[in-house]
Design a protein around this motif. Structure first.
Motif, PDB file in Angstrom:
ATOM      1  N   TYR A 180      21.824  30.658  24.101  1.00 51.75           N
ATOM      2  CA  TYR A 180      21.148  31.357  25.196  1.00 51.75           C
ATOM      3  C   TYR A 180      22.063  32.367  25.878  1.00 51.75           C
ATOM      4  O   TYR A 180      21.798  32.799  27.009  1.00 51.75           O
ATOM      5  CB  TYR A 180      20.638  30.335  26.222  1.00 51.75           C
ATOM      6  CG  TYR A 180      19.498  29.486  25.701  1.00 51.75           C
ATOM      7  CD1 TYR A 180      18.171  29.877  25.884  1.00 51.75           C
ATOM      8  CD2 TYR A 180      19.751  28.315  24.999  1.00 51.75           C
ATOM      9  CE1 TYR A 180      17.136  29.104  25.401  1.00 51.75           C
ATOM     10  CE2 TYR A 180      18.711  27.534  24.502  1.00 51.75           C
ATOM     11  CZ  TYR A 180      17.405  27.941  24.710  1.00 51.75           C
ATOM     12  OH  TYR A 180      16.360  27.174  24.218  1.00 51.75           O
ATOM     13  N   GLY A 181      23.150  32.724  25.200  1.00 51.37           N
ATOM     14  CA  GLY A 181      24.035  33.755  25.719  1.00 51.37           C
ATOM     15  C   GLY A 181      24.988  33.304  26.801  1.00 51.37           C
ATOM     16  O   GLY A 181      25.561  34.139  27.511  1.00 51.37           O
ATOM     17  N   LEU A 182      25.170  31.995  26.958  1.00 53.72           N
ATOM     18  CA  LEU A 182      26.074  31.455  27.979  1.00 53.72           C
ATOM     19  C   LEU A 182      27.350  30.951  27.318  1.00 53.72           C
ATOM     20  O   LEU A 182      27.293  30.130  26.397  1.00 53.72           O
ATOM     21  CB  LEU A 182      25.388  30.326  28.754  1.00 53.72           C
ATOM     22  CG  LEU A 182      24.202  30.760  29.631  1.00 53.72           C
ATOM     23  CD1 LEU A 182      23.479  29.548  30.199  1.00 53.72           C
ATOM     24  CD2 LEU A 182      24.672  31.676  30.756  1.00 53.72           C
ATOM     25  N   ASN A 183      28.478  31.427  27.792  1.00 52.42           N
ATOM     26  CA  ASN A 183      29.769  31.126  27.169  1.00 52.42           C
ATOM     27  C   ASN A 183      30.529  30.058  27.940  1.00 52.42           C
ATOM     28  O   ASN A 183      30.303  29.836  29.132  1.00 52.42           O
ATOM     29  CB  ASN A 183      30.626  32.397  27.099  1.00 52.42           C
ATOM     30  CG  ASN A 183      29.958  33.488  26.299  1.00 52.42           C
ATOM     31  OD1 ASN A 183      29.454  33.259  25.207  1.00 52.42           O
ATOM     32  ND2 ASN A 183      29.928  34.697  26.849  1.00 52.42           N
TER      33      ASN A 183
ATOM     34  N   GLY B 254      28.606  29.935  31.214  1.00 51.92           N
ATOM     35  CA  GLY B 254      27.820  28.708  31.355  1.00 51.92           C
ATOM     36  C   GLY B 254      28.654  27.509  31.721  1.00 51.92           C
ATOM     37  O   GLY B 254      28.182  26.573  32.376  1.00 51.92           O
ATOM     38  N   VAL B 255      29.924  27.485  31.260  1.00 55.18           N
ATOM     39  CA  VAL B 255      30.815  26.351  31.517  1.00 55.18           C
ATOM     40  C   VAL B 255      32.198  26.883  31.864  1.00 55.18           C
ATOM     41  O   VAL B 255      32.709  27.792  31.194  1.00 55.18           O
ATOM     42  CB  VAL B 255      30.933  25.421  30.278  1.00 55.18           C
ATOM     43  CG1 VAL B 255      31.869  24.250  30.569  1.00 55.18           C
ATOM     44  CG2 VAL B 255      29.569  24.923  29.838  1.00 55.18           C
ATOM     45  N   VAL B 256      32.791  26.331  32.915  1.00 49.97           N
ATOM     46  CA  VAL B 256      34.218  26.527  33.176  1.00 49.97           C
ATOM     47  C   VAL B 256      34.901  25.189  32.912  1.00 49.97           C
ATOM     48  O   VAL B 256      34.658  24.221  33.629  1.00 49.97           O
ATOM     49  CB  VAL B 256      34.489  26.987  34.619  1.00 49.97           C
ATOM     50  CG1 VAL B 256      35.997  27.113  34.857  1.00 49.97           C
ATOM     51  CG2 VAL B 256      33.796  28.314  34.897  1.00 49.97           C
ATOM     52  N   GLN B 257      35.706  25.145  31.878  1.00 45.29           N
ATOM     53  CA  GLN B 257      36.424  23.924  31.516  1.00 45.29           C
ATOM     54  C   GLN B 257      37.842  24.007  32.064  1.00 45.29           C
ATOM     55  O   GLN B 257      38.479  25.059  31.995  1.00 45.29           O
ATOM     56  CB  GLN B 257      36.463  23.750  30.000  1.00 45.29           C
ATOM     57  CG  GLN B 257      37.203  22.521  29.529  1.00 45.29           C
ATOM     58  CD  GLN B 257      36.531  21.235  29.982  1.00 45.29           C
ATOM     59  OE1 GLN B 257      35.334  21.037  29.759  1.00 45.29           O
ATOM     60  NE2 GLN B 257      37.277  20.365  30.636  1.00 45.29           N
ATOM     61  N   THR B 258      38.340  22.907  32.600  1.00 42.73           N
ATOM     62  CA  THR B 258      39.731  22.833  33.047  1.00 42.73           C
ATOM     63  C   THR B 258      40.438  21.734  32.267  1.00 42.73           C
ATOM     64  O   THR B 258      39.787  20.871  31.670  1.00 42.73           O
ATOM     65  CB  THR B 258      39.824  22.562  34.565  1.00 42.73           C
ATOM     66  OG1 THR B 258      39.354  21.234  34.847  1.00 42.73           O
ATOM     67  CG2 THR B 258      39.015  23.581  35.345  1.00 42.73           C
TER      68      THR B 258
ATOM     69  N   THR C 112      19.280  23.241  32.041  1.00 41.21           N
ATOM     70  CA  THR C 112      17.825  23.124  32.008  1.00 41.21           C
ATOM     71  C   THR C 112      17.243  23.818  30.779  1.00 41.21           C
ATOM     72  O   THR C 112      16.328  23.300  30.125  1.00 41.21           O
ATOM     73  CB  THR C 112      17.219  23.736  33.291  1.00 41.21           C
ATOM     74  OG1 THR C 112      17.768  23.086  34.429  1.00 41.21           O
ATOM     75  CG2 THR C 112      15.710  23.581  33.302  1.00 41.21           C
ATOM     76  N   GLN C 113      17.786  24.980  30.437  1.00 41.52           N
ATOM     77  CA  GLN C 113      17.299  25.725  29.272  1.00 41.52           C
ATOM     78  C   GLN C 113      17.477  24.947  27.977  1.00 41.52           C
ATOM     79  O   GLN C 113      16.623  24.995  27.092  1.00 41.52           O
ATOM     80  CB  GLN C 113      18.036  27.066  29.163  1.00 41.52           C
ATOM     81  CG  GLN C 113      17.532  28.142  30.111  1.00 41.52           C
ATOM     82  CD  GLN C 113      18.288  29.446  29.896  1.00 41.52           C
ATOM     83  OE1 GLN C 113      19.475  29.546  30.220  1.00 41.52           O
ATOM     84  NE2 GLN C 113      17.614  30.439  29.358  1.00 41.52           N
ATOM     85  N   ILE C 114      18.577  24.225  27.842  1.00 39.69           N
ATOM     86  CA  ILE C 114      18.847  23.521  26.582  1.00 39.69           C
ATOM     87  C   ILE C 114      18.337  22.082  26.611  1.00 39.69           C
ATOM     88  O   ILE C 114      18.564  21.321  25.668  1.00 39.69           O
ATOM     89  CB  ILE C 114      20.355  23.540  26.229  1.00 39.69           C
ATOM     90  CG1 ILE C 114      21.177  22.747  27.251  1.00 39.69           C
ATOM     91  CG2 ILE C 114      20.850  24.970  26.091  1.00 39.69           C
ATOM     92  CD1 ILE C 114      22.649  22.590  26.858  1.00 39.69           C
TER      93      ILE C 114
END
Length: 646
Positions: free
Chosen positions: A304-307, A221-225, A281-283
């Protein structure tokens, strides 16, 4: 005394013998070091509980001693939790790639949000120019202006990006982003991903192309740098350690987040991240029940299963807090936000949360690191005063006993942290950075736990005039006062009012107070803000540059460079005021000679927009920002001595 030092010397010898055989990226090696640290920690804690507490009666010794032990035990739990997470690490650089999407106009659409409130034009200009020059086939740039500034609307149009504002500032940054999400969601073409940039974070050209490749995994769900900074933070500046000590965030982004990622508990840090639009959108967009809405995004997406995953590559470059007040404000906001999360439905003890055990442990780790560690730092200053001034023995032990049980843990843990972090964690510098922010952090802990709602988002100010040396008097009075009390307590106990008990048991309080005095002295120097001569940071270079002046061309050497000018080494410098042409950043740039130097001259680049756009994009795409591969304690100590006595 030698017998008391023996366990510590054994720990030192064992560490020095074993570590050369280990690899930093080996989970087995990291686990071994952390298991030994925890074992020595438990040995020390067992001794504290069983042998150093005052008798359980209503005495001043017990009134001080038992709460202090609880604080110390809580801080040791925080240490143990951090060691648990540091036992692993993960590097996703080999997985990320640049593919055809970098040039394909049919690539997934990404909307880039630049969040701004009150930043100055030069800061925003750099960020917009960097954002509009990224190498990706299909993206839009939006400036989200919560300051409603007409000049920024004009600048956005001039630089070719979209501009959005709103009629209020409800929910601060989270509300600003949610307003933009609603806007782009109503457009004929909705984005598939959203990239977040703070107003001062300039992306490198490959920021989108590198992060989008990790989104091929539908569970991400997120790529953090990481956040890297072009300027030193106030601790580096005020202690004159910029060349030998990295900014305070390097441990967090270079060491801790890769470790959290290995456990599956990396989290969004707001800027420099790429987020799946469908997940937002889901959250319902960015959560608004914490001033650290970014961390909450990770927790809500997990439902929602997104990491959230972490790509440890320098893909954006921003501004560190330039003043001590801003530095402390930022950390207090982070702490307040975490306390709000702890009290909310996504907290580690919440029955309504769907988080896993490891997620709850990670939140507990963060909570303990803010609350227990900072509280124990303050208690560690005050407890020795009670013995030296009033004879209150909160710790019923002498120095030799403490050395037998505490020194092995201190040595092994300190060396392990230094090795695991490549020197980014040194005990003394950690104590300085934590103590300087402790009052504000503890106030935030209390405010967030007692009243988790209704707090305003405090923006970290960037830019402004930093040309003068000045003193943060409220902080200097506080820490200077603590230093005076510490020294006065030592003088009182060992000179003015020497007693037999002080001779027998005072060694521990004396050693403890002397260490505190050193830390407080360094903190007092941090409170003296040093001037920053230039708004544009300069970086040393050593490369050949082609110059053209009065119809003649010749070569000179580049001494240092910024986005606004350069210093050139030339035995035959042109006169001040002359106009020359320099081939820098891969193209000719007009410049004006502003002064001569001992070995050449300095120039200011032409002010035209085309020149600035090219210079900014080339500068931030280059390797000008110093990357600390490893930090050694000796140069740091030398720099501190030079600052204190030089």
């Amino acid at each position: 005394m030698m017998m008391a030092l023996t366990p510590g010397l054994i720990a030192l010898g064992a560490f020095m013998a074993i570590v050369p055989l280990l690899r930093r990226d080996s989970t087995m090696a990291r686990s071994f070091l952390t298991i030994v640290s925890v074992a020595l920690l438990l040995r020390y804690l067992h001794w504290r509980v069983t042998s150093t507490l005052p008798p359980p009666h209503l005495t001043l010794d017990a009134v001080v001693g038992y709460p202090f032990l609880l604080l110390e035990a809580a801080s040791l739990v925080a240490v143990a939790l951090s060691l648990l997470f540091l036992s692993r690490t993960r590097d996703r650089t080999g997985t990320a790639r640049v593919d055809g999407r970098a040039t394909d106009p049919r690539a997934p659409l990404i909307d880039v949000f630049i969040c701004t409130y009150n930043e100055e034009r030069p800061i925003l200009e750099r960020t917009i120019i960097g954002a509009t020059g990224m190498a990706y086939g299909h993206y839009r740039v939006w400036v989200l202006d919560d300051g409603r500034r007409p000049w920024l609307r004009r600048l956005s149009g001039e630089l070719g990006c979209h501009y959005l504002t709103r009629h209020d500032n409800l929910h601060a940054k989270a509300g600003n982003i949610n307003h933009a999400l609603r806007h782009v969601g109503a457009l004929p073409e909705r984005p598939e991903f959203v990239a977040i940039l703070d107003a001062d974070f300039v992306p490198r050209p490959d920021f989108l192309a590198r992060t989008i490749s990790l989104m091929d995994d539908e569970s991400v769900g997120v790529v953090q740098t990481p956040q890297h900074f072009i300027n030193p933070d106030p601790i580096q500046t005020n202690l004159a350690t910029t060349d030998v000590w990295p900014d305070e965030q390097r441990f967090f982004f270079d060491i801790l987040l890769p470790a959290k990622d290995a456990w599956g508990v990396a989290f969004c840090c707001g800027t420099s991240s790429l987020i799946r639009y469908a997940g937002l959108t889901q959250i319902g967009g960015f959560p608004t029940d914490s001033v650290t809405e970014d961390y909450l995004v990770t927790l809500r997406l997990k439902e929602y299963g997104l990491n959230t995953i972490y790509l440890n590559e320098r893909l954006t470059i921003g501004l560190a807090p330039e003043g001590l007040k801003e530095y402390i404000t930022q950390r207090a906001r982070w702490c307040l936000g975490l306390m709000q999360i702890v009290r909310g439905r996504s907290g580690p003890l919440s029955r309504h949360s769907k988080l896993s055990l490891i997620d709850r442990l990670s939140l507990t780790d963060a909570f303990m690191s803010w609350s227990a560690v900072y509280a124990s730092k303050v208690a560690g200053l005050v407890v020795p005063w009670f013995f030296l001034l009033f004879g209150i023995k909160a710790v019923q032990a002498d120095l030799t006993e403490l050395l037998r049980f505490f020194l092995p843990f201190y040595v092994w843990h300190g060396l392990s942290m230094a090795w695991l972090s490549r020197g980014r964690s040194l005990a003394m510098m950690t104590d300085v950075s934590q103590l300087i922010a402790a009052p504000a952090v503890l106030q935030a802990v209390a405010a967030g736990l007692l009243k988790p709602t209704g707090h305003k988002f405090k923006v970290t100010a960037k830019g402004g005039d930093r040309n003068r040396r000045f003193v943060e008097w409220p902080l200097l009075r506080l820490y200077g006062g603590a230093l005076v009390i510490t020294l006065a307590a030592i003088a009182y106990a060992f000179i003015l009012h020497l007693r037999g008990e002080n001779i027998a048991y005072g060694g521990l309080a004396l050693a403890w107070s002397l260490y505190n005095a050193v830390i407080l002295t360094v903190v007092c120097f941090v409170c003296i803000e040093q001037p920053r001569k230039r708004k544009a940071e300069r970086f040393s270079r050593n490369e050949t540059v082609l110059l053209r002046h009065d119809g003649r061309s010749h070569l000179a050497r580049l001494g240092d460079i910024s986005i606004t000018g350069a210093r050139l080494i030339d035995p035959d410098p042109p006169a001040p005021g002359s106009t020359i042409e320099c081939r820098i950043y891969g193209r000719p740039i007009a410049a004006i000679v502003v002064r001569r130097t001992a070995d050449g001259f300095a120039v200011r680049f032409e002010e035209g927009m085309d020149t600035r756009v090219h210079a900014i994009r080339a500068f931030y795409a280059g390797e000008y920002v110093r990357a600390f591969r490893g930090v050694r304690a000796l140069p740091v100590g030398k720099a501190l001595l030079m600052r204190l006595f030089g």
